[in-house]
Design a protein around this motif. Structure first.
Motif, short mmCIF file in Angstrom:
data_model
loop_
_atom_site.label_atom_id
_atom_site.label_comp_id
_atom_site.label_asym_id
_atom_site.label_seq_id
_atom_site.Cartn_x
_atom_site.Cartn_y
_atom_site.Cartn_z
N TYR A 192 74.83 29.00 18.31
CA TYR A 192 73.86 29.55 16.96
C TYR A 192 73.92 30.75 18.12
O TYR A 192 73.71 32.16 17.77
N VAL A 193 74.39 30.73 18.94
CA VAL A 193 74.12 32.05 20.19
C VAL A 193 75.58 32.58 20.55
O VAL A 193 76.19 34.26 20.09
N LEU A 194 76.43 31.75 21.12
CA LEU A 194 77.50 32.90 22.38
C LEU A 194 78.56 32.27 20.54
O LEU A 194 78.84 33.72 20.26
N TYR A 195 79.78 31.55 19.69
CA TYR A 195 80.06 32.18 19.05
C TYR A 195 79.73 33.16 18.17
O TYR A 195 79.91 34.35 17.12
N PRO A 196 78.41 33.59 17.15
CA PRO A 196 78.22 35.01 16.57
C PRO A 196 77.52 35.98 16.98
O PRO A 196 78.48 37.01 16.99
N ILE A 197 77.82 36.11 18.35
CA ILE A 197 78.10 37.27 18.72
C ILE A 197 79.68 37.59 19.30
O ILE A 197 79.82 39.39 19.43
N LEU A 198 81.01 36.77 19.34
CA LEU A 198 82.04 37.34 18.83
C LEU A 198 82.24 37.56 17.94
O LEU A 198 83.50 38.52 17.70
N SER A 199 81.61 36.86 17.26
CA SER A 199 81.71 37.14 15.70
C SER A 199 81.14 38.22 15.31
O SER A 199 81.76 39.35 14.11
N THR A 200 80.61 38.80 16.15
CA THR A 200 79.92 40.12 15.12
C THR A 200 80.44 41.55 15.65
O THR A 200 80.72 42.36 15.70
N PHE A 201 81.08 40.63 17.33
CA PHE A 201 82.19 41.81 17.78
C PHE A 201 83.30 42.45 16.58
O PHE A 201 83.18 43.27 16.46
N GLN A 202 83.78 40.76 15.93
CA GLN A 202 84.74 40.70 15.64
C GLN A 202 84.36 41.66 13.94
O GLN A 202 85.53 42.75 13.44
N LEU A 203 82.97 41.50 13.64
CA LEU A 203 82.74 42.07 12.76
C LEU A 203 82.60 43.92 12.47
O LEU A 203 82.77 44.07 11.16
N HIS A 208 69.73 40.32 17.15
CA HIS A 208 69.82 41.28 15.68
C HIS A 208 71.70 40.60 16.08
O HIS A 208 71.82 40.52 15.08
N ALA A 209 72.07 40.89 17.03
CA ALA A 209 73.70 40.73 17.68
C ALA A 209 73.54 38.78 17.20
O ALA A 209 75.56 38.81 17.29
N THR A 210 73.46 38.65 16.55
CA THR A 210 73.56 36.96 16.28
C THR A 210 73.54 36.61 14.53
O THR A 210 74.21 36.09 13.68
N LEU A 211 72.40 37.44 14.12
CA LEU A 211 72.44 37.66 12.42
C LEU A 211 73.23 36.90 11.31
O LEU A 211 73.38 36.40 10.91
N ILE A 212 74.12 38.14 11.16
CA ILE A 212 75.41 38.25 9.79
C ILE A 212 76.10 36.89 10.96
O ILE A 212 76.02 36.55 9.58
N PRO A 213 76.12 36.91 11.64
CA PRO A 213 77.44 35.22 11.27
C PRO A 213 76.37 33.76 11.24
O PRO A 213 77.01 33.16 11.05
N ILE A 214 75.07 34.03 11.86
CA ILE A 214 74.26 33.14 11.32
C ILE A 214 74.02 32.82 10.50
O ILE A 214 74.01 32.02 9.41
N PHE A 215 74.22 33.73 9.58
CA PHE A 215 73.22 33.68 8.12
C PHE A 215 74.95 33.33 7.62
O PHE A 215 74.93 32.53 6.13
N VAL A 216 76.13 33.56 8.13
CA VAL A 216 76.96 33.41 6.72
C VAL A 216 77.28 32.24 7.18
O VAL A 216 77.85 31.21 7.09
#
Lengths: 312, 274
Positions: A42-53, B117-125
Motif C-alpha cells: 500500500y505504500v512502496l508499490y503504489p509510489i513506483l506505480s504512480t511513477f510508471q503511470l 496522493h502519491a499512492t492514491l491512483i494505484p491503491i484505487f486500481v
C-alpha cells in the motif's frame, strides 16, 4: 583434547552456528513480514506505480495505460493551474510557519499565565484540534455564510459590508487559511506547552534574583530553550502543509476559479473527476518529489545544526 | 507598565483567543438545538427556546447511525491490527542485531513525510482488482499501512529503552523470541501502545481522502464521508447538519475530557517522545 579431530569439531560447530544464524534470520523475517507486506503493497508499490503511470496516458479504461514518455511532465511545466496550486501550497506553508506556530506559542504562554479558570481556557484552546477536518470544514462554511453566517453579521454590526468569504476569489484563500490556523494552532500549543514544562524553575528563580523581569525572562530563557521545538514544529508544519487536501476539498473544492487550488485538489480532480489518470499521476509524483526534496533539505540542515550545536 | 495593566492585558488576549477558538463550537451546538424556523428567524441567538431535540433524532433517520457503525468497525479493527503489526516489526528493528535494522527503520519512518496522493491512483486500481472496492475492507489496508510509520517510530524508541537484563534473563530461562515479545516487550511498552492507540484512533476516525476514493455507496460510508454527503443533500437544513457534526465530534471530545493528559501526549506523540 584440542588435538582430537579439531576439523570435525569446528565443522560441526560451524554447521550449528549457521543453523542458529539461519534460525535467527528466519525469526526476524517472521516478525517483520506482516508490516513489510502491508507497507510494500500500500505504500512502496503504489509510489513506483504512480511513477510508471506518470509517464503514460490513461483514462482508466481496462485496456490499460499508453506509454507517452515525458509528455505529461512537459505539460505540467506549462500548466498555469498547477503553478497556481503550487503557489497556494507555499502560501499554506508560510501561514503555518509564520502565523500558526506563533499563535500556538502565544496560546501556550497563556496557559502559564496566572489566569482564573485556566483549565477552561486550556480545554477550549485545544478543542479545535480534536474535530475531524470534514466537520471543521462544514462548520466554517456556515460561519462564513454570506447571508446567515455569524461572521458577516458580526462585521455588519461594526459597520462593514457583508463579504462573500468563500465565494469570491479575493477572499477565499484567506478564509480557508484562517480555518487552518484555527485547526492547527492548538497542536503547536501542546508542543510548546510540553517543552515549557521541561524548563527548570531554577533558571527563572536565578534570573529573578539577578533582577530580570517577565519580558526579559521570556527573551533570555524561555525563547532560546524553545528553539528546538520551533524547529520541530516548522518541520511538521511544512511537511503537513504540502499534504494539505481535506479542508480545501470540503470548503471550496479548489474554487472559485482555481483561487484555492492545491496540488492535492488538482490531482484529485484530474484523477477522479476527469479521469486523466496519467496526468494526475504526474502531479502526484511531483508532489512526492517535492516532499522528498524538502525532507532531504531539512535532514541536511538538521545534521549541520546538530553538528554545530546551533540552537540546541 | 503597571502590574495590574499587564494582568488585564493578558486577560483580554486570553479572552479574545477564547472567543476565536471556542465560538465555532458554541455556534455548532446552539444551532443544533434550534428548529429550522427559529434558525432562519434568529440564526445568531445563542439559545432559542424551547430547545429542540428533534434534529438529533432526525439525523439518525437520515442514516447517521450506519456511518457511526462503519466508523467504529473500521477504527477498532484497523487500530488493533496496527498495534499488533507495528509491535511485531518494532521488536527486531529495535532489539535484534542484523544488517537491515537501520535501513528498515528509515524505510518505515520515511512514510511519515509521504503525501497520500502519491499512492492514491494505484491503491484505487489495486482495490478494484482485489474486488473489495466500495467496502470497509478496502480501507483496512491503507489505514494500517499509513499508520505504520508513526507507530513503528514511537514503539522502537520505547523498546530500545527496555533493560537488556530482562531479555537476557528470559533467554537463560529458555524463552524464545516469541515469548520474550509477548511476556516482556508488550507489557513493558504499554504506555507507548496506549499512545499509538489514541493517535491512530483519532486519525482513522477522521480520515477522509481514502474513504472518498474507495467508498461510493452510502451504506459503506464512514462518518467523515457521510457528513459530506449530508451537506450535499441537506445543506438547507443547517440545524440538522450541526446536530450531525456535534454527534460525530462527540466520541473524540469525550475521550479527551476523560483522558486529557493521555490524549495530549498521544497527539503530540509524533514530535514529543512517548
Amino acid at each position: 583434547m584440542q588435538t582430537v579431530s579439531p576439523v570435525k569439531t569446528s565443522k560441526h560447530l560451524e554447521i550449528k552456528k549457521k543453523k542458529k544464524k539461519w534460525k535467527h534470520t528466519f525469526t526476524i523475517c517472521m516478525f517483520i513480514a506482516p508490516a513489510l507486506f502491508i507497507y510494500g503493497l500500500y505504500v512502496l508499490y503504489p509510489i513506483l506505480s504512480t511513477f510508471q503511470l506518470s509517464l503514460s496516458s490513461w483514462d482508466g479504461n481496462p485496456a490499460g495505460p499508453t506509454f507517452i514518455g515525458l509528455d505529461n511532465y512537459i505539460r505540467l511545466l506549462s500548466d498555469p493551474i498547477f503553478f497556481k496550486a503550487l503557489r497556494n501550497n507555499i502560501l499554506v506553508v508560510l501561514t503555518s510557519v509564520f502565523i500558526q506556530i506563533p499563535l500556538g506559542l502565544i496560546l501556550a504562554l497563556l496557559l502559564f499565565a496566572p489566569l482564573k479558570g485556566l483549565r477552561v481556557f486550556s480545554t477550549v484552546y485545544f478543542m479545535p484540534f480534536l474535530m475531524s477536518t470534514v466537520a471543521i470544514g462544514l462548520l466554517w462554511i456556515f460561519i462564513f455564510d454570506p447571508i446567515n453566517g455569524p461572521l458577516n453579521k458580526f462585521i455588519q454590526t461594526l459597520g462593514m459590508k457583508p463579504v462573500a468569504w468563500l465565494g469570491s476569489p479575493d477572499t477565499a484563500m484567506f478564509s480557508v487559511l484562517l480555518v487552518i490556523v484555527w485547526q492547527f494552532a492548538p497542536f503547536y500549543m501542546i508542543l510548546f506547552k510540553a517543552a515549557m514544562v521541561g524548563i527548570p524553575d531554577e533558571l527563572y528563580e536565578s534570573a529573578s534574583i539577578d533582577g530580570a523581569t517577565g519580558v526579559k525572562k521570556f527573551i533570555y530563557i524561555t525563547l532560546p530553550l524553545l528553539i528546538p521545538t520551533m524547529v520541530t514544529s516548522s518541520i511538521l508544519a511544512i511537511v503537513g502543509s504540502l499534504k494539505q487536501f481535506d479542508l480545501f476539498y470540503i470548503m471550496t473544492g479548489g474554487g472559485p476559479s482555481n483561487a484555492t487550488e492545491l496540488m492535492g485538489t488538482y490531482m484529485y480532480k484530474n484523477a477522479f473527476l476527469s479521469f486523466n489518470m496519467g496526468y494526475a499521476s504526474t502531479i502526484a509524483f511531483t508532489m512526492f518529489l517535492i516532499a522528498f526534496i524538502v525532507t532531504v533539505i531539512i535532514q541536511v540542515l538538521e545534521y549541520y545544526r546538530r553538528k554545530k550545536g546551533v540552537f540546541s | 507598565m503597571s502590574k495590574h495593566l499587564k494582568h488585564l492585558l493578558t486577560y483580554v488576549v486570553a479572552l479574545l483567543l477564547f472567543v476565536f477558538m471556542g465560538y465555532p463550537f458554541l455556534y455548532m451546538i446552539s444551532t443544533s438545538f434550534k428548529s429550522l424556523e427559529s434558525f432562519f428567524i434568529e440564526p445568531f441567538a445563542i439559545l432559542s427556546w424551547p430547545l429542540n431535540f428533534s434534529n438529533y433524532t432526525e439525523v439518525f433517520t437520515m442514516g447517521l447511525g450506519r456511518y457511526f457503525m462503519n466508523s467504529i468497525i473500521i477504527s477498532v479493527t484497523a487500530v488493533t491490527l496496527v498495534v499488533l503489526v507495528a509491535a511485531l516489526a518494532s521488536y527486531p528493528i529495535s532489539r535484534l542485531k542484523f544488517k537491515m535494522n537501520r535501513p528498515l527503520f528509515l524505510l518505515f519512518i520515511a512514510g511519515m513525510m509521504l503525501p497520500i496522493h502519491a499512492t492514491l491512483i494505484p491503491i484505487f486500481v489495486l482495490t478494484q482488482n482485489l474486488g473489495i472496492y466500495d467496502s470497509l475492507l478496502a480501507l483496512l489496508g491503507p489505514y494500517i499501512a499509513f499508520a505504520l510509520p508513526i507507530s513503528i517510530f514511537i514503539l522502537t524508541q520505547f523498546m530500545q529503552e527496555v533493560p537488556k537484563e530482562l531479555e537476557e534473563a528470559a533467554m537463560i530461562d529458555g524463552c524464545g523470541h516469541i515469548r520474550i515479545f509477548w511476556n516482556i516487550m508488550v507489557p513493558m511498552t504499554i504506555p507507548a501502545i496506549s499512545t499509538i492507540v489514541i493517535y491512530n484512533f483519532i486519525h482513522i476516525w477522521t480520515e477522509f481522502i481514502f474513504a472518498l476514493v474507495l467508498i461510493s455507496s452510502p451504506g459503506n460510508m464512514t462518518l467523515p464521508l457521510g457528513l459530506q454527503r449530508f451537506y450535499d443533500e441537506f445543506s438547507v437544513n443547517v440545524p440538522a447538519l450541526m446536530a450531525a457534526l456535534t454527534l460525530a465530534s462527540m466520541p473524540i471530545l469525550l475521550v479527551y475530557i476523560f483522558a486529557q493528559e493521555k490524549v495530549v501526549k498521544g497527539l503530540a506523540g509524533g514530535a514529543v517522545k512517548g
